[in-house]
Design a protein around this motif. Structure first.
Motif, PDB file in Angstrom:
ATOM      1  N   ILE A  99       0.834  -1.205   0.000  1.00  0.00           N
ATOM      2  CA  ILE A  99       0.000   0.000   0.000  1.00  0.00           C
ATOM      3  C   ILE A  99       0.866   1.251   0.000  1.00  0.00           C
ATOM      4  N   ALA A 100       1.946   1.246   0.786  1.00  0.00           N
ATOM      5  CA  ALA A 100       2.854   2.398   0.832  1.00  0.00           C
ATOM      6  C   ALA A 100       3.471   2.656  -0.535  1.00  0.00           C
ATOM      7  N   CYS A 101       3.769   1.574  -1.252  1.00  0.00           N
ATOM      8  CA  CYS A 101       4.343   1.706  -2.599  1.00  0.00           C
ATOM      9  C   CYS A 101       3.341   2.345  -3.553  1.00  0.00           C
ATOM     10  N   ILE A 102       2.068   1.962  -3.454  1.00  0.00           N
ATOM     11  CA  ILE A 102       1.025   2.542  -4.306  1.00  0.00           C
ATOM     12  C   ILE A 102       0.914   4.044  -4.072  1.00  0.00           C
ATOM     13  N   TYR A 103       0.948   4.447  -2.785  1.00  0.00           N
ATOM     14  CA  TYR A 103       0.820   5.865  -2.437  1.00  0.00           C
ATOM     15  C   TYR A 103       2.149   6.613  -2.529  1.00  0.00           C
ATOM     16  N   LYS A 104       3.244   5.874  -2.865  1.00  0.00           N
ATOM     17  CA  LYS A 104       4.589   6.469  -2.932  1.00  0.00           C
ATOM     18  C   LYS A 104       4.955   7.124  -1.604  1.00  0.00           C
TER      19      LYS A 104
END
Length: 298
Positions: A99-104
Motif C-alpha cells: 500500500i505504501a508503494c502505491i501511495y509512494k
C-alpha cells in the motif's frame, strides 16, 4: 473546510438516490452518517471517494474537485470500504509495504502505523490468519499509511465482537484528534460513542444535521402513556410544556415535553382528574435513537 458538498444529486436510471444534498465538515470533526437501508449512504460514499460522479452539484475534499481532480482526492484521503478488500495470501507488513508503494509513501511510515493500530504482534502473520477485528485494524492501517487529512470509513465496526468494537472505536477516536473523519454506519451506538456530529439521510435527502453534544443537552423528554379510554389530543396538548402529542396505537399516547422536569406526575394527575386509569407510564429521553426513528420511519 475539509469536505464541502453543494447541491449534489445522483440517479440510477429513473431512481433518485441523492436529492440535492449539501453539507460541509470542518477540519478535525468526526461526523457520523446515518440512514436506513436504501437511504443513499453508499452512493454518497462512492461519490466522496470519486468512484462515482454526481449528476449535478459539486464535491470538494481538501480543496480538490471530485469531478476535475479525482486523483488528487484519492491521494489525499484514507478510505476503509465496508467490505475490506485485503490480499489474504500476503503478510501484514508485506501488505502495508505494498500500500505504501502505491501511495509512494516513505517506508519509514509503516512501523509507526503498525504500532498505532496495535498490529505489532501480528505484523509477520498472514492476513488469512487474522481475526475480523485485526483485519479491520489492518484496513484502518492501510487507510492511514499516507497520513491523509481526511478519513472516510464505511461501516468500520460491522461484524465485530464487543471487545473488537471497543478497540476499533479507540483507534478511530485517536485518529480523529488530527484528522477529519466521515463514518457511515447503521449502528446508532457507534455514532454516539465516536462522533461529534450526526447527519441523517432518508430517501436521498438530509433530514437532520445535529451536534451530538447539543442533542444530549436537549431538555425534551418523551413520555409514553396508556389510558383505559381514548382521550382527545387537544386535552393532552393543554398540559404544561407540551410540544407534541401523538396517538400511536389504541389508547397509547406519545407526549413530548420541553422541560427537564419529570412530567409523569402531571400525567398521572391528569388521568386521576379525568376519571381515567393509567395502564402504563414510561419516560424516554430525546436521544439519537428516538430522533432517528422519528425522522426515518415510513
Amino acid at each position: 473546510m475539509s469536505i464541502e458538498i453543494k447541491n449534489i444529486s445522483k440517479s440510477y436510471d429513473d431512481k433518485l438516490a441523492l436529492d440535492n444534498i449539501s453539507f460541509s465538515i470542518k477540519k478535525g470533526e468526526i461526523v457520523g452518517l446515518l440512514g436506513p437501508n436504501g437511504a443513499g449512504k453508499s452512493t454518497l460514499m462512492k461519490i466522496l471517494t470519486t468512484y462515482l460522479s454526481p449528476d449535478k452539484g459539486s464535491v470538494l475534499i481538501n480543496d480538490y474537485s471530485a469531478v476535475t481532480q479525482p486523483m488528487d482526492i484519492k491521494r489525499s484521503i484514507g478510505y476503509l470500504p465496508e467490505h475490506n478488500p485485503l490480499h489474504l495470501d500476503m503478510y501484514v507488513r508485506e501488505y502495508l509495504k505494498y500500500i505504501a508503494c502505491i501511495y509512494k509513501v516513505d517506508k519509514k511510515q509503516i512501523e509507526p502505523v503498525i504500532q498505532d493500530c496495535g498490529l505489532s504482534d501480528h505484523a509477520n502473520k498472514k492476513i488469512d490468519a487474522l481475526s475480523k477485528g485485526y483485519r479491520q485494524r489492518l484496513g484502518l492501517a492501510a487507510a492511514l499509511i499516507s497520513n491523509p487529512e481526511v478519513l472516510i470509513l464505511d461501516e468500520p465496526t460491522t461484524g465485530l465482537d464487543p471487545n473488537q468494537l471497543i478497540e476499533i472505536r479507540n483507534l478511530i477516536r485517536e485518529a480523529g484528534k488530527e484528522k477529519t473523519i466521515l463514518l457511515s454506519t447503521h449502528i446508532m451506538q457507534e455514532v454516539e460513542a465516536i462522533c461529534d456530529r450526526v447527519i441523517i439521510i432518508k430517501q436521498g435527502q438530509i433530514v437532520a444535521d445535529k451536534i451530538l453534544k447539543d442533542l444530549r443537552a436537549s431538555k425534551e423528554q418523551i413520555i409514553e402513556v396508556e389510558f383505559d379510554y381514548r382521550v382527545e389530543n387537544i386535552l393532552l396538548e393543554n398540559l404544561p410544556k407540551v410540544v407534541a402529542v401523538k396517538n400511536t396505537v389504541g389508547f397509547v399516547y406519545e407526549i413530548t415535553f420541553n422541560t427537564d422536569k419529570d412530567m409523569r406526575g402531571s400525567l398521572f394527575d391528569f388521568a386521576h382528574d379525568n376519571g381515567l386509569k393509567t395502564l402504563q407510564l414510561n419516560q424516554k429521553n430525546k436521544n439519537l435513537e428516538s430522533l432517528f426513528i422519528e425522522l426515518t420511519k415510513a
